[in-house]
Structures are given as structure tokens and as C-alpha cells.
Design a protein around this motif. Sequence first.
Motif, PDB file in Angstrom:
ATOM      1  N   LYS A 250      30.467  72.673  61.217  1.00  0.00           N
ATOM      2  CA  LYS A 250      29.326  72.579  60.314  1.00  0.00           C
ATOM      3  C   LYS A 250      28.009  72.758  61.056  1.00  0.00           C
ATOM      4  N   GLY A 251      27.097  73.551  60.470  1.00  0.00           N
ATOM      5  CA  GLY A 251      25.745  73.667  60.989  1.00  0.00           C
ATOM      6  C   GLY A 251      25.324  75.099  61.271  1.00  0.00           C
ATOM      7  N   GLN A 252      24.103  75.243  61.764  1.00  0.00           N
ATOM      8  CA  GLN A 252      23.601  76.553  62.181  1.00  0.00           C
ATOM      9  C   GLN A 252      24.143  76.901  63.558  1.00  0.00           C
ATOM     10  N   MET A 253      24.153  78.176  63.853  1.00  0.00           N
ATOM     11  CA  MET A 253      24.768  78.678  65.074  1.00  0.00           C
ATOM     12  C   MET A 253      26.206  78.188  65.177  1.00  0.00           C
ATOM     13  N   ARG A 254      26.902  78.247  64.062  1.00  0.00           N
ATOM     14  CA  ARG A 254      28.302  77.878  64.003  1.00  0.00           C
ATOM     15  C   ARG A 254      29.079  79.007  63.325  1.00  0.00           C
ATOM     16  N   GLY A 255      30.341  79.139  63.713  1.00  0.00           N
ATOM     17  CA  GLY A 255      31.149  80.227  63.179  1.00  0.00           C
ATOM     18  C   GLY A 255      31.083  81.424  64.108  1.00  0.00           C
ATOM     19  N   ILE A 256      31.059  82.603  63.530  1.00  0.00           N
ATOM     20  CA  ILE A 256      31.057  83.855  64.300  1.00  0.00           C
ATOM     21  C   ILE A 256      29.734  84.584  64.041  1.00  0.00           C
ATOM     22  N   GLN A 257      29.035  84.913  65.090  1.00  0.00           N
ATOM     23  CA  GLN A 257      27.712  85.520  64.957  1.00  0.00           C
ATOM     24  C   GLN A 257      27.805  86.985  64.545  1.00  0.00           C
ATOM     25  N   GLY A 258      27.088  87.344  63.496  1.00  0.00           N
ATOM     26  CA  GLY A 258      27.095  88.712  63.003  1.00  0.00           C
ATOM     27  C   GLY A 258      26.134  89.610  63.745  1.00  0.00           C
ATOM     28  N   HIS A 259      26.467  90.889  63.773  1.00  0.00           N
ATOM     29  CA  HIS A 259      25.582  91.879  64.389  1.00  0.00           C
ATOM     30  C   HIS A 259      25.983  93.271  63.907  1.00  0.00           C
ATOM     31  N   CYS A 260      25.020  94.021  63.456  1.00  0.00           N
ATOM     32  CA  CYS A 260      25.207  95.437  63.174  1.00  0.00           C
ATOM     33  C   CYS A 260      26.418  95.699  62.259  1.00  0.00           C
ATOM     34  N   ASN A 261      26.314  95.241  61.001  1.00  0.00           N
ATOM     35  CA  ASN A 261      27.340  95.502  59.974  1.00  0.00           C
ATOM     36  C   ASN A 261      28.712  94.903  60.299  1.00  0.00           C
ATOM     37  N   SER A 262      28.729  93.785  61.003  1.00  0.00           N
ATOM     38  CA  SER A 262      30.020  93.203  61.397  1.00  0.00           C
ATOM     39  C   SER A 262      30.532  92.164  60.415  1.00  0.00           C
ATOM     40  N   CYS A 263      29.835  91.912  59.301  1.00  0.00           N
ATOM     41  CA  CYS A 263      30.194  90.778  58.447  1.00  0.00           C
ATOM     42  C   CYS A 263      31.622  90.876  57.915  1.00  0.00           C
TER      43      CYS A 263
END
Length: 788
Positions: free
Chosen positions: A423-436
Amino acid sequence: MTTAVIPTSPPPAQGDGNFYYILTDEFPYGSKLFQAGHMCFISERSYMHFISSDTAPKSHLRVTMLQDNSTVTVSVEVLQPLKDREPGFLLAIGNQRERLNCFLERQGLEAAMEAKLGQQVVVNPDLQHFPGIIRYIGRITQATWSPLSPTFFGVELQGDGESRGHSDGSFHGIEYFKCRQNCGIFLPFNKIQFVPGLDSDRMKQEPKPDATRVDPVKVGDAVGFYLDEILTKGLAVGVYKEGNQWFVRVCSEEEGTTDSFRDIPMDSVVKEGLLSPVFEPVGCPGFQKELTRERSQNGDEWESGHPSLDVNSLVQIPLDKGNQVSGTIRWVGNLPKTTHKMAGVELDEDKGITDGEWQGVRYFQCPPKRGIFVKLQSCQPDMRFQCSSSPSLDSSSFNELDSPQVLDNCPPLRDHEAVHILKGQMRGIQGHCNSCYMDVALFSLFSCTSVLDSMLFKPPPMSDRNVQKILRDEIVTPLRRSGFVTAQSVMRLRQQLTEKGQCSSFTTSEKDPEEFLNLIMHHVLGIEPLLRLQSRGRKEQDCYCYQIFMDKQEDLVVPNVQQLVERSFLSSDLKLVEIPSCFIIQMPRFGKEYKMFSKIIPSLELDITDLLLDSPRECSVCGDVATQECSECFKDRTFAMTGLKQYCNSCCRQVHSHYQRKAHRPTKLHVPDEFPGTSQLGSQRVPREKMELFAVLCIETSHYVSFVKYGPEKENWMFFDSMADRHGAETGYNIPTVTLCPEVAKYLELPVAVLAMEQPRDMEGVAKRLFCDAYMYMYQSKKMALYK
């Protein structure tokens, strides 16, 4: 589908002469419904008599349920044998779903089996973590009619846990161990984290306070110690003597998990209360010495701080090789008695020692233990999340982004642990350049479930092992251990897939999740297809994702997933050849804009019993074993909207005697020879094969997000967006965020008519995304995952 048969070699018997089992799926019997996770037993004598009998069907076993002492006949397909002391440990867990999860995930259960008296543990009875020592392992209750009693752990709480217990080691007037009042507690194993046991020679001596020490360290104390001249904080979970020297076993905060420990000489450990309150700016020579060595090579630029740093800048503060803390600058200026420009930093974790106040003066506001004051020259831009403005994202853009690889096997996150880590910000997998599309697929498949962990460990072709290594060591393991994966790690995977695939744009272009999953599962890692389908009289088809195809259904205003899957299978005349461990379903839609339905209701359970080929099915009318199926009856509004329509011979004649259904042409079903009819089994019903929903991928305006079920309760949903926010413009970076969304449960309980009238803009939180933008549903069968 092959019907399971009782093995001729019995499971291991317990000391009471019984064989114990756990149900891996719910099982109806007459008017009763036994949920998955219930436990049952059969005596060794009855088992051996049953095996030697030539008349009894070997696909079913007559057992006694521990829940109510009732005797029932259960399909062996839903039974898993328990060995050694597993039955007692599992019976102590009251929630059946949690009990089954603990059995399937194994790690905690195996640790409980190896636990010993005197072992250090960390307990979490009420969402808090306290150190303790195991003082008792055994039963504390005994049912008069049950042959088995639950096995509990009696723990003496220490440190901050003292006076947080419920007893002095006694339960209902019987003493099981001795401790101070309210320092004892009895818990099942799933509420305990087991600290690796100390050597037996270390356990022989208890630490005695040294008269020369002002404040000896005790178990439970918050402590600090220097590691390569860097101050590290942690929790003392053990104290022992080896030879003539005392040691403290510390669970250090920097490790990010209660499963990593360091043994530190007691002379090198200091209690947190004795640490200097001015440690951050000027009080820690080791800390500043390390920074001085690191920055002295960078010239005068660092004397006044990095030119791009100011209030609200995200920064890192390096310590030693690979160790660092990160946070956001909240204040910049001069402090009394200091000559350097200082920065007040709010850290991302509780590793500070202030809430923004220094020597009685408040300079900024932050939660307790999140603030720290350091020289501005000690800060540098947070390079973990810096991304090149070039869409190609050259590898040099991430030179300082490399995070250490973790090579051990981390289990998926569940319940409170999932909330704490993810839970929170800067959590999970960071997106970049159409990677969602890739971010949400990976987060959904690996954060809170292990159903496809075979992708991480099954040996791939030699040429593709680097892909598996990146997936396992740089994405899945960091996600489960620390809750965060850098965009650089995902980009390395995208670069590898570009080399392996037929498409050269995996690093730059928008894709769909199914394109990514088909490539990595089939063409790269070569895992077995998740689905085996067969249309009547045709060859079997293998696939990894199932796309729902159907015409516009005017009678379906707000359908659920169960209805859509059944109608799609019926219209395509498809059946499942076997029960899948993972069922990935794409919703009916055209492109990314057109949606066939304005809302779709998630089915928390997907009943696939009637979708299986050559599997016993239940008559829709009387519940007997069905022998015929009628696809035309499925569309008849006289019947229920959900469920394929099949009948026994008697009910089929009766149903089709009506003049409106005389023209129907039922088809004959195959009934396995091993499965008898009701006349032979009394009130026995056909077992239902159900899969549970664990994730939903959604899309709106070409951007993917996901919902993940992280626990058994109806409110246990979390929402993940790999690009929820952004820091900076073109040269900035995306901020992935994970939030809890318990409001989803409210809408899942609404009647269909009420939900149909709900305006999406008025729905609470992110619930609108789940009901209106669903793109892909992911279901799992934990039972089948044991074999695949």
C-alpha cells in the motif's frame, strides 16, 4: 476429465489411528454445504476395509467431518491428505479459507512443524508485531466428540509486547507455562513469524545483566548498530552467549523483512533510547564520514548542494555500498551551530528520529520517525525513478537504477502483509513509456498469488533463461519482498522480449496484456497451455487466454462473468477438457473504446462444472446425475438466467413434454463409469468445480489498471496504477501507487436492478473502473495449482 480414484497406499496415519484430510473445494451434501478448508477424517480400520472392498466406488470416500461429527460421502477430488502434525496446527485456524491458504502456501505450516520450545518468534495478534518466546506447543481445548484437538502456541511476549497478552500462561484455569500476568498469549501458527532457531549451545544460557553495563539489551528492545561505520536500526529478537562473548540477534530494518537477521556482538549494539538526538545532521561520525568520502570527489558543487535540489525534491541519501535511504526535502536552510546548508527530509519509511522538529524548533511537519536533518550536500536526486526523455530508454539512462537482485524464493503477499508492503505511493511496478499493459499483468499475476509461479522456476530453453532470471529476480521477488519494482527492471524484460518476439516495438509501443502473456508463456518460457478446449467432434485447442465471443444479448442488461462465459461456450459449442489452474478471460469488446455492456458484475467464483467435457453433471431440476443437455433450454426465459440446462432422463422427458419445448433436440451426455447415480449414493450430489477470482485488469482511454484480491474478506481489494502520478515533466518519472478499495464490496452486494441504475460518476472511489472498464478477469484453482 478423468475421475480421481482412491490410492491403494494409505496416507500417513496419526497417533490416534485416523487419517485426516482437508477439503480443497466446497462440497454439497444433502442440505449441507461444506466450505473449502473444512477438515475430516476416517479411521485406519475403515480405510483399509474400504480399499479392500470390491463393491464400493473408489472415487468417493466416507469420512467424518470435524465441524459437526457428521458422516458424509466425499469425492476424493476435493480431498488432500494431511501428514504428521499438520491436522492439529491447521485445526487451530478458525477461518476455513485462511486455513486452506495456509495449507496450500506451505511456508508457515512447515515452519510451525519445525518450531521448538524456547524459539524466538514475532507475533501479530492485532495487526501489531511483538517479539516473544515459544513456551508451549500443544492443545488447550478438547471437544468431547472429536478425536483431534487444535494445536496452539503458547508465547511469552517480550519488549513492547509485555502486558499486551491475555494470561500468565494459563488457559481456563489450567497452567501450561509460567510468565508474568498479561505477558502470555495463545495463538495459531498463522499469527506467528518464526525466527530461525539459535544453536542448542547458545540456548543453554540466558543473558544476565552485566553490572558494568548501564542498560543491557533485552529481547524486544529497539536497537542500533554500526555496519561499515553506518548506523543501522532494528529489533532485538534474541540474546545469547557464545564462549565468553554475548551476542544479540537483530532483525534489521534495512532488510525489509522479519525473515532476515544479523548476529551482532553486544558491545557493538546500543539501545535506541541512547542514540544521540542530533545523529542526523552532525551526531553520527560514521554516517558523515561515509558521505564525505563519497562526495569529496565531486568538487565544490556539493558544498552548497546539488544545483537542482530544493524543497519538494525527491532525494536519496547514500550510506555505504548499496545502502541508502530515500525521501522528500521539506525544508532547506541553516540550523543553529552548523556551518553547512541543511536539508530537512521526510523519509519514505520509518527510519528517521523526528517529526520535523530539531532542538525544540519545528522546521517542517511529517509523521513521527519519518524526519531527518542532513547536510544538503549529502543529498542527491533520487535516481531510482529518473527516466530518459528518449522513448528508447537507452540502458545508460538507468546506470544508477540497478537494485540488488534477490535470489531466494519469496511467497506471494496476503492479508495484512500485503497491505503493509504494497500500500502507498512508489509501490507496485513503476510505469514508463507505454508499459502499463505489462505492469498490471505482472502485478496481478504475482503480487498476491502463486498460481503461475511455474513461470519463475520451470527450466526454459537455454536461450531464454535470461528472460526468466529477470522476471524472477528483478521483478517478482523485489515486488513481494519490498513492494516496489523499478521501471528499469521492466524495461530490461521488454528489451529481451523485443529480441525474442516477432515485434520490434515492445520497448516503445502500446500493447495489450494478452499479447504480452502469449509471447512470454508460449514463445519464450514454453510453459504448458493454461486451457485445453474442445468443440464437439473437433480436435483439441490449446490457449493461454480465452476471448469471449457473443452476439449482442438484449436480455442481458448488467451481466456477470458467469453468464458471459456460459453463453460464449454455448454459442461456440466448446468444453474444457480439464480443470485449469488459471483461467484468464477477456471480456467481449471491440478495440479499446467500444464496450458491449456498460457494466459487468465480477463473479467472485466461477462455476465451471457444466463447462467440463465428460464430467458428471447435475440435473437442473432434481439434482440427480444428468444424462442429457439442451442448448435451446438455456435460452428459455422460463428457466434461470445462469447455468447450462441438463437433465436426468426422467426430468428431460417431463421438461420437453411442454408444447413450447417439444421441438428441442437434447444431446446425450457422457457419464463416467466410476460415477454412480443418486440411487447408489443416497443424498450425494455432483461436486461443483469452482475457481476464485484473484485479479481484474481494466482499461480506459488506452491506459490499463488492475484490481487485486489480497485476502478472503469481501472488502479485501486493492487498486494498482503504475502511472498514478508523475514527478516532473518530460525528464521526470511516473509514481506507481497501490490503494485499498473496500468500497468495491458495497457494489458487489447490490441487486442487479439497483446496480444497473447506478451512475458511474456517482460511484465511490475507484469502483466505477472495476464495473465499467473491465478488460480481463483472472481466476485460479488452488487445488489444481498443486499439480501444475
